[in-house]
Design an enzyme around this catalytic site. Sequence first.
Site, PDB file in Angstrom:
ATOM      1  N   ASP A  60     -30.904 -48.430  20.042  1.00 29.95           N
ATOM      2  CA  ASP A  60     -30.582 -49.556  19.148  1.00 29.95           C
ATOM      3  C   ASP A  60     -29.100 -48.857  19.202  1.00 29.95           C
ATOM      4  OD1 ASP A  60     -32.373 -51.184  18.276  1.00 29.95           O
ATOM      5  OD2 ASP A  60     -32.026 -49.912  15.665  1.00 29.95           O
ATOM      6  N   CYS A  61     -28.836 -47.723  20.125  1.00 26.80           N
ATOM      7  CA  CYS A  61     -27.725 -48.171  20.475  1.00 26.80           C
ATOM      8  C   CYS A  61     -26.513 -48.961  21.435  1.00 26.80           C
ATOM      9  CB  CYS A  61     -27.505 -46.532  20.922  1.00 26.80           C
ATOM     10  SG  CYS A  61     -25.793 -46.080  21.656  1.00 26.80           S
ATOM     11  N   TRP A  62     -25.282 -49.079  21.147  1.00 27.51           N
ATOM     12  CA  TRP A  62     -24.902 -50.312  21.563  1.00 27.51           C
ATOM     13  C   TRP A  62     -23.702 -49.632  23.010  1.00 27.51           C
ATOM     14  CZ3 TRP A  62     -22.064 -52.549  16.829  1.00 27.51           C
ATOM     15  CH2 TRP A  62     -22.884 -53.332  15.637  1.00 27.51           C
ATOM     16  N   ASP A  63     -23.752 -48.382  22.606  1.00 25.91           N
ATOM     17  CA  ASP A  63     -22.958 -47.913  24.290  1.00 25.91           C
ATOM     18  C   ASP A  63     -21.323 -47.718  23.723  1.00 25.91           C
ATOM     19  OD1 ASP A  63     -25.253 -47.069  25.769  1.00 25.91           O
ATOM     20  OD2 ASP A  63     -25.378 -48.726  26.349  1.00 25.91           O
ATOM     21  N   CYS A  64     -21.108 -47.888  22.121  1.00 28.19           N
ATOM     22  CA  CYS A  64     -20.030 -48.254  22.044  1.00 28.19           C
ATOM     23  C   CYS A  64     -18.993 -46.667  21.831  1.00 28.19           C
ATOM     24  CB  CYS A  64     -19.672 -48.759  20.589  1.00 28.19           C
ATOM     25  SG  CYS A  64     -19.510 -47.259  19.756  1.00 28.19           S
TER      26      CYS A  64
END
Lengths: 106, 803
Positions: free
Chosen positions: A45-49
Amino acid sequence: MAPKVDFTKCDGCKAQDEPLCEQVCPGNLMTLGENSKAYCRETSDCWDCMSCTKVCPVGAIETRMPYQLGYHGAKLIPLMGTNTITWTCIDINGNVERFRFKTRID
Amino acid sequence: MISMEKIAPKIGLYIYDPAETIAGSIDLQAVLEKCAKIRQVEICETVSEPASETFLDSVKDAVTSAQIDRVIWAGRFTSHQRKLLESSLTEAGLNQYLCEWCDLELQGIGKSSGSAKEQQNKAMTLIKMAVARVKLLMPLTPQEIPSSDTAVVVGGGISGLHAAASLLERGKEVHLVERQSGVGGKVALLSRFYPLQCDPHCGLEYVLKTLRKSDRLTVHALSRPLAVEGTAGNFSVTVLSQPRYVDAERCNGCGHCTEVCPVDQPVILDAVQDEKPFRQTNGIGVMIKETRKAVHQAIPYAFPETYVVDRHACPPDCRKCEKACPTQAIDLDQQPVEKAITAGAVVAATGWDPYPLSKLSDYLGYGNIAYVIGNLEMEQLLRRITRGVTDLTTPPVNSLNNVGFVQCAGSRNTQHLSYCSSVCCSATLKQIQQLKSLRLEAKCVVFYQDIRCNGFEEDLYRQVKELDGVLFVRGFPKVKTSEAENCVSVIAEDTFSGRKVEIDLDLLVLAGGMQPSEAGSEFADVTGLPLNPHGFFTGHYQCYPEESQRTGIFTGGCARGPMNVSQSIESASRGAIKALDFLEGSITIKPTFPVVDKTKCDECKRCVEECPYACYYFDAKGFPEPDLTKCRQCGNCMGVCPVGAISINHLTVKQLAAQIEMLETSFLDEDSPIVLAFLCENDAYIAATSAIDSGLNFPINVIYLQVPCAGAVNNAMVADALSLGVDGVFIGGCQDGQCHYIKGNVQVRKRSGDLRDKLTSMMIEPERVRSESIEIQDTERLVQVLNEYINDLKELGPNPFKI
């Protein structure tokens, strides 16, 4: 590609109930494990923000380069100044690019 | 007052160069012209005589006419001139925190090698940095926090009594908290003081004179502190007092109660250096057996004068004393009382406990053989002999023909106390002197490892050595388990001659050591104060020995470590004097305290964790807030804050960042690296300034900033400097264990380590960040380290961020 936590460095923000990465994660993905070290509980679920990478006070978190930007082995590393971020981007061929941005006007 | 933020600051820049050090190596005129062009610099001139009336008037005029509202003093002003200038500006209405002192010489201008052009560029850089900083300065005023003028002294031994007396003499209210029913502590048990051979009770009476006549003293006997809450200036100390069963206001000390008391309880002698109760099974021996009535005078020393009832010893339903008391002072139904005392400061003089000598029973026979006693017991014995007590339990002095003394009994031994108890050698010598004065024929043997008589106590050693019949044997003895009557056989090897010494003694005295008191560890639990590895209270040994980690709590006397009586008194009095600061009715806080920017803070609580003095608490909204009375203004919170939300006033993150931003990274030739150094003002900064003053070749490449502690350096500032193209960042802190703020240097080293790892992953040489321990005397080493560092940086080449 989700954040990777270096357990030798992470001090769980001194085992406070909510470490900084947990506070800052927009997807509420970071949390403390039983060993009082932070980890990402749902990597897909990580958006790599990179919020957690930037905020980590001991520099324990590395966000692996998202596949849209580079293949495995490429790195994007932020260095936080008082009101600047300096980014270093290293691609899989070892080419380095650096960018410096002002972050806060106060 | 007009808000400083809204109006653009107007700066006066004054350059003072009396010895022409600066003008000798740079073109000062050109610098002046350039400076005059800097925006917001309204006045830019050189000063020839800063102390002259005309100059002072002109500056004052410039301030009063609102031509300038900030001042940069560039150059070397003497401390006298500084004070004069500061006071004249204050007179003219300029806050003293709106001045910036920029000593160009101290940064190496005119003093380090480097071409005139390089020096000139560096001077300009320094002035620009000063301008950037002075623009952000804020007027500051000290804070006044109301405080109590009452002090609590914990412990009524000689240290506590002297601390109380010092405070009473200065008109303060004192609450003395003592565990026993009377004061005096261990000193009340002694027979003589050394070196004067005077009576300790005389010493006690002397200090009690002040206490007796004071109406500001409250003695809480049979009491212990249960809690110390609050902060310096306004502590709330909860004290639990066990009942005395005698009303202090009514008891006149007539002693009728003792006459009717049916109890004769054997006393566990206060001096017995044993964990377990007095060895009654051991026959008479030489041991002192004393009996005491259940109602008796205060012990160990009869102050307060009120009698005390030992209710545990009372037979059931016996109320004879109550009836006998002519003033109806006795009330056998008293209950324990808990009181809360508001106090500005606490002085802990919790003293020491004797090391339990029963732990040495295996080879020294203590507790098994009646003729083996401890040195405190010897004090009691001597005291009784001098007083002429002749009972079955006190051996007559003429039976003491051969007396042995064993030094370091329990001290300097990793199995027991690893440290030297420091007083036992002199105490033994004193006992020998006294014994010889009572009975000249007595022969004394001292078994020792080293005689440690420091300072003038060496005289004592020499005097005793010259006495007839005193033998010193260097070796640790063992008591032979013989059944010999009326004596104790001792065997030892004299390590000097290699001969075996075997001797029968009438008495063997073990010079037992001093261990931290139970009361001390209890107080540490109550206050959360740390103890050193030996269990004593600790402070910064040289700079503020009596201050504890909790501001407003001071420790003195043997609570801090083994001391003799005079050292304890000195230590406790010093603690009391230090405590006075918090007893003046109000505490003045320097305005350079930390401030948390709550718009930036995200409540990570790291400051709370890492403040060396635990001064952070949470406000109503959960934000950390420093307790200014606890805070020592070291800036470690500023250094540790991950988001840079904490700043100490007058050295804010913004001010530092602005200075760093103005650091021109190309003031030297292309291949010369530029180094930004953060230097701890206690050690490294002074080393740097004295290196420059003593004409060492301080590298021109270095520009340094002064910080209150290396721990105040935030990684963000280091990152700022690196990303702006500074080739190396150097952090000079104290040696381990010497930091004024406990561990600032260790913390910054850890953080620099983290940063170095990050730099490595960024493909930047981690060597660009370096932290080093620099002592104040390390002037030459600092220059050497910096020069090596610069050479290393030259090899690395320019910072990749340098554009």
